[in-house]
Design a protein around this motif. Sequence first.
Motif, PDB file in Angstrom:
ATOM      1  N   THR A   4      69.268 -41.592  87.023  1.00 29.74           N
ATOM      2  CA  THR A   4      67.949 -41.030  87.268  1.00 29.74           C
ATOM      3  C   THR A   4      67.341 -41.528  88.575  1.00 29.74           C
ATOM      4  OG1 THR A   4      67.628 -41.069  84.872  1.00 29.74           O
ATOM      5  CG2 THR A   4      65.712 -40.607  86.227  1.00 29.74           C
ATOM      6  N   LEU A   9      61.668 -40.718  87.584  1.00 29.52           N
ATOM      7  CA  LEU A   9      61.109 -41.639  86.588  1.00 29.52           C
ATOM      8  C   LEU A   9      59.633 -41.900  86.838  1.00 29.52           C
ATOM      9  CD1 LEU A   9      63.991 -44.218  86.175  1.00 29.52           C
ATOM     10  CD2 LEU A   9      63.242 -42.487  84.537  1.00 29.52           C
ATOM     11  N   TYR A  28      64.964 -50.588  82.533  1.00 29.60           N
ATOM     12  CA  TYR A  28      65.895 -50.144  81.491  1.00 29.60           C
ATOM     13  C   TYR A  28      66.441 -48.756  81.810  1.00 29.60           C
ATOM     14  CZ  TYR A  28      67.616 -48.351  77.079  1.00 29.60           C
ATOM     15  OH  TYR A  28      68.390 -47.767  76.108  1.00 29.60           O
ATOM     16  N   ARG A  29      65.549 -47.844  82.183  1.00 28.10           N
ATOM     17  CA  ARG A  29      65.965 -46.459  82.417  1.00 28.10           C
ATOM     18  C   ARG A  29      66.846 -46.309  83.657  1.00 28.10           C
ATOM     19  NH1 ARG A  29      64.173 -42.559  78.647  1.00 28.10           N
ATOM     20  NH2 ARG A  29      65.457 -41.318  80.015  1.00 28.10           N
ATOM     21  N   VAL A  34      71.843 -41.455  82.215  1.00 31.99           N
ATOM     22  CA  VAL A  34      71.224 -40.804  81.065  1.00 31.99           C
ATOM     23  C   VAL A  34      71.852 -39.424  80.896  1.00 31.99           C
ATOM     24  CG1 VAL A  34      69.009 -41.995  81.341  1.00 31.99           C
ATOM     25  CG2 VAL A  34      69.346 -39.765  82.389  1.00 31.99           C
ATOM     26  N   GLY A  66      65.962 -42.499  74.497  1.00 33.16           N
ATOM     27  CA  GLY A  66      64.945 -43.213  75.248  1.00 33.16           C
ATOM     28  C   GLY A  66      63.718 -42.434  75.618  1.00 33.16           C
TER      29      GLY A  66
END
Length: 103
Positions: A4, A9, A28-29, A34, A66
């Motif tokens: 991402t 984000l 985290y992302r 993803v 998520g």
Amino acid sequence: MLQTPDRVLAEHYHDLQTKPLYPALISYRTSGPVVAMVWEGPNVVCSLRTVIGHTDSAETAPAPSGGSADSVEGAPRDSQLWFQSSELVHGADENHQSSIYAA
């Protein structure tokens, strides 16, 4: 599956940018790829919530995913953020209006 971009984000979680959890969430992302999806169909929000859980943690058991659009109304914005329109494939019944994004 994608890594991402920071700009996606930042826009996706813009409502959380002032919250203490924001830096950890972004960390985290961005820690791995993803799988981003757009789901369409009758009662898709209810069906998807069964798979990934509610966005309101008070209403759900732990879920493996998520994030997702928090409503049918929010799904078009999130879909446009994550995908170009040429990347989306619609089902046979394009008369329904229910869709939701998940990543």
